[in-house]
Write an enzyme that holds these catalytic residues in place. Structure first.
Site, PDB file in Angstrom:
ATOM      1  N   GLU A  78       0.834  -1.195   0.000  1.00 29.74           N
ATOM      2  CA  GLU A  78       0.000   0.000   0.000  1.00 29.74           C
ATOM      3  C   GLU A  78       0.875   1.254   0.000  1.00 29.74           C
ATOM      4  O   GLU A  78       1.699   1.460   0.878  1.00 29.74           O
ATOM      5  CB  GLU A  78      -0.885   0.001   1.254  1.00 29.74           C
ATOM      6  CG  GLU A  78      -1.606   1.306   1.492  1.00 29.74           C
ATOM      7  CD  GLU A  78      -2.369   1.316   2.820  1.00 29.74           C
ATOM      8  OE1 GLU A  78      -2.381   0.290   3.528  1.00 29.74           O
ATOM      9  OE2 GLU A  78      -2.962   2.357   3.139  1.00 29.74           O
TER      10      GLU A  78
ATOM     11  N   ASP B 133      -4.602   0.207   9.697  1.00 28.66           N
ATOM     12  CA  ASP B 133      -5.682   1.148   9.991  1.00 28.66           C
ATOM     13  C   ASP B 133      -6.863   0.899   9.051  1.00 28.66           C
ATOM     14  O   ASP B 133      -6.869  -0.056   8.291  1.00 28.66           O
ATOM     15  CB  ASP B 133      -5.178   2.594   9.864  1.00 28.66           C
ATOM     16  CG  ASP B 133      -4.623   2.872   8.464  1.00 28.66           C
ATOM     17  OD1 ASP B 133      -4.814   2.035   7.562  1.00 28.66           O
ATOM     18  OD2 ASP B 133      -3.992   3.933   8.289  1.00 28.66           O
TER      19      ASP B 133
ATOM     20  N   ASP C 185      -1.432  -1.052   5.759  1.00 30.03           N
ATOM     21  CA  ASP C 185      -1.371  -0.524   7.112  1.00 30.03           C
ATOM     22  C   ASP C 185      -2.436  -1.143   8.008  1.00 30.03           C
ATOM     23  O   ASP C 185      -3.451  -1.623   7.532  1.00 30.03           O
ATOM     24  CB  ASP C 185      -1.572   0.998   7.087  1.00 30.03           C
ATOM     25  CG  ASP C 185      -0.376   1.699   6.462  1.00 30.03           C
ATOM     26  OD1 ASP C 185       0.710   1.090   6.457  1.00 30.03           O
ATOM     27  OD2 ASP C 185      -0.541   2.829   5.986  1.00 30.03           O
TER      28      ASP C 185
ATOM     29  N   ASP D  70      -7.983   2.516   6.398  1.00 27.30           N
ATOM     30  CA  ASP D  70      -7.665   2.572   4.975  1.00 27.30           C
ATOM     31  C   ASP D  70      -7.000   1.285   4.515  1.00 27.30           C
ATOM     32  O   ASP D  70      -7.322   0.752   3.464  1.00 27.30           O
ATOM     33  CB  ASP D  70      -6.714   3.744   4.696  1.00 27.30           C
ATOM     34  CG  ASP D  70      -7.481   4.955   4.194  1.00 27.30           C
ATOM     35  OD1 ASP D  70      -8.731   4.851   4.087  1.00 27.30           O
ATOM     36  OD2 ASP D  70      -6.843   5.982   3.907  1.00 27.30           O
TER      37      ASP D  70
END
Ligand code: 28G
Length: 657
Positions: A443, A518, A516, A520
């Site tokens: 990413e 998180d 990640d 997103d």
């Protein structure tokens, strides 16, 4: 032991039988990992479900106890307590010590509601530390206990009765209750996973309408420990649930059923169908409650008859004129959600994972049932809206495809793709052995840059993704092929997609998604998995897709650095530690190349999670939930599962490296 409890002659053979199970557990339960462990539970649950399917029980309860033993209970007739004529022991003992010919995983006969139950009980007994059986019948309560133990020579005796079936007293209950403790000498893990159990019980509840399934996990505190499932609509409710986050084209699913008698016995078939406004085909089939993920004769029969009936109907209503070519099966199955449930005898499983039905009589039976039952439903004036919606959808699908011309276009598009030079995105590895090679899909450009510098270029290739990959859920294949991110993934894999997918052309043994920890990152991961699920499913089922797990924390004291991958690990590391600095990583981009190598890329230290589609229905639901129209749903879901790393959506929580 034989003398002590009055058993001798007949039992010797029996015990030898059970020891064969100990010697080769894989033959009987598939594996000794988590899958095999759960298979033990399914064997016992199956017996209870059979009792319900035969109409004698209305409830099946499963409890995972604090000590990781499992209890299954039904309110059926109870396993027979009378003495067996030839074997001279109780029915309970027969069921729990007599090995049924062959193991489920090496022979091909599974029973169908007709009294074959008890088939797997002896296998469970053979692989358990102990089994306790309670039978309540005709006002009396009986119990019996079996155990496995090592003798003075260290030889293990499996599933041995401690004493004969004993009458305990009077009861008003009726049914069977079985508690077993999987033997830790056999299984690599003895911890049941409550999500796996809940999912399967829910599926069984859909497949066995009206039966109440209760599930209690006594290892959990609070109000989360109890769930129950009961669906009076059966597979109609199942289809409604699968379409839950989509927009259906008509109010309620089509349902029909039929029975055919064949030389090999009865075949009972139930089908539920509902279209949504999407483009994907979701067909879930089961035989005797077992998911047939690889399809088979029943699916083939359904597809061919469904296409024929639908074309006939379109001609009847004039949607297709005499001169028009017939529509294809794919046209009619665009946006379909369907569940097929078959019950039959002597089923034969084929295919890589033995989840494809092979019996030819199933094809003929399903074909004939669809032909006979479906047309009257379509022609019923009350269903005009539904029938027209289906015809309309198929005509549109056909137009959109523009038949031959599109096919040609696509072939051209695909060969362009295969020959397309890589547009500077992929940093390939130098090694040429696909067995060794790994592809990291990373990413973001900055993390991609670090990964490029930190990797071992001999076997690790890096593909950075800019922004979010395309949401393929709502796209046709042509659009997927036009999308840059998707194209570079496809080109890198080398396998082709959809019908052209060829696993043997895969250029990497491990395809690792690195995003990640998180929201997103979770979203990107879900988008990529949706892409793999829709277009390269075999990549997942053959176990090539992984998720990389970057650490969440860095703990530093002086020059010593440790990484923690979750809060529990952090607690462990920092326990008693003084004067350290703690860094929480917000993203992969915060790590320099060396750190990224050390924590996430290096096979020696990293932790990977293999993506696994155990329950296609569940993944389908989840993919839809995360990718479909209803944004509200999606938000809710992601918020609820902010700790997305740990949601067992697609992954088996196995540490691979
Ligand atoms: C709670 C855990 C799992 C079961 C029954 C009921 C019968 C039965 C089970 O019979 C022997 C062999 C084939 C018929 C059958 C009771 C007929 C009359 C049963 C269970 C006899 C096994 N009365 N309930 N087995 N069969 N529940 N639940 O195991 O010929 S197993």
């Amino acid at each position: 032991m034989s003398k002590e409890n009055g058993y001798s002659v007949d039992d010797i053979k029996v015990l030898e039988g059970l020891e064969a199970v100990r010697a080769r557990p894989g033959m009987y339960i598939g594996s000794t990992g988590s899958r095999g462990l759960h298979h033990m539970l399914w064997e016992i649950v199956d017996n209870a479900v059979d009792e319900a399917a035969n109409g004698f029980a209305t409830e099946v309860s499963v409890t995972i106890n604090k000590d990781n033993s499992a209890t299954v209970e039904d309110n059926g007739r109870g396993i027979p307590v009378g003495i067996h004529e030839k074997l001279h022991v109780s029915g309970v003992e027969v069921v729990y010590t007599q090995l049924h010919a062959g193991g489920k995983f090496d022979n091909d006969s599974y029973g169908f509601s007709g009294g074959l139950h008890g088939v797997g009980a002896s296998v469970v007994n053979a692989l358990s530390e102990y089994v306790e059986v309670e039978v309540a019948t005709a006002g009396k309560l009986y119990s019996m206990r079996f155990h496995s133990y090592a003798d003075a020579d260290g030889k293990i005796h499996s599933g041995v009765p401690e004493k004969p079936l004993t009458e305990l007293g009077r009861t008003r209950r009726q049914g069977t209750k079985v508690t077993f403790m999987p033997d830790s000498r056999v299984f690599e893990t003895v911890e049941f996973n409550s999500e796996i159990v809940a999912k399967r019980l829910r599926e069984l509840a859909y497949l066995n309408k009206g039966v109440l399934f209760r599930f209690t996990d006594n290892r959990v505190k609070g109000d989360n420990k109890y769930r129950e499932y009961k669906y009076d609509g059966g597979i109609v409710d199942f289809v409604t649930y699968l379409n839950g986050d989509k927009t259906p084209l008509y109010a309620s699913p089509i349902y029909f059923s039929g029975t055919r008698s064949t030389e090999k016995g009865m075949i009972v078939c139930e089908i539920a169908i509902q279209h949504n406004d999407g483009y994907t085909e979701s067909l879930f089939s089961y035989v005797n409650n077992i998911p047939t993920t690889e399809g088979g004769t029943h699916e083939t029969g359904f597809k061919s008859a469904y296409t024929k009936v639908m074309n006939d109907y379109c001609r009847k209503i004039g949607a297709l004129k005499e001169k028009d070519a017939s529509l294809t099966g794919e046209d009619f199955r665009e946006g379909i959600t369907a569940v097929i449930s078959l019950k039959m005898n002597s089923i034969q499983f084929e295919g890589q994972t033995k989840t494809r039905l092979g019996n030819t009589e199933a094809r003929t039976a399903v074909e004939s049932i669809v032909q006979e039952e479906l047309m009257p439903i379509l022609e019923n004036l009350k269903n005009a809206e539904l029938a027209n919606a289906i015809a309309d959808k198929a005509l549109k699908a056909n137009k959109a495809r523009e038949a031959a011309r599109r096919a040609k276009n696509m072939a051209r598009e695909k060969s362009k793709l295969e020959n397309a030079p890589l547009v500077g995105k992929l940093s390939s590895c130098t090694g040429r052995d696909p067995e060794q090679n790994e592809l990291f899909i990373v990413e973001g450009d900055s993390a991609g840059g670090s990964a490029k510098q930190g990797r071992d270029r001999r076997f690790q290739a890096i593909l950075p993704l800019r922004g979010k990959p395309l949401n393929v859920e709502k796209r046709r294949i042509e659009q997927v092929l036009e999308n840059d991110e998707c194209r570079s993934i496809i080109t890198a894999l080398g396998t082709g997609i959809g019908e052209d997918f060829e696993l043997k052309n895969l250029k990497y043994n491990k395809v690792i998604i690195l995003s990640d920890a998180d929201q997103d990152g979770a979203h990107i991961r879900a988008l990529l998995l949706t892409f793999f699920y829709r277009y390269t499913k075999e990549l997942i089922t053959s176990g090539h897709v992984y998720m990389g797990m970057p650490p969440l924390y860095k703990v530093q004291k002086g020059s010593e650095v440790r990484y923690a991958y979750d809060d529990a690990e952090l607690a462990k590391i920092t326990k008693g530690l003084k004067g350290y600095t703690l860094q929480r990583y917000k993203g992969l981009g915060e790590m320099n190349p060396e750190q990224l190598w050390e924590t996430t890329l290096n096979p020696e230290n990293r932790s990977l999670v293999r993506v696994n589609i155990d329950d296609a229905a569940y993944v389908e639901h989840l993919v839809t939930l995360l990718m479909g129209d209803k944004v509200a749903n999606r938000k809710e879901y992601i918020m609820e599962h902010a700790d997305f790393n740990k949601v067992d959506t697609f992954e088996d929580k196995v540490k691979i490296d």
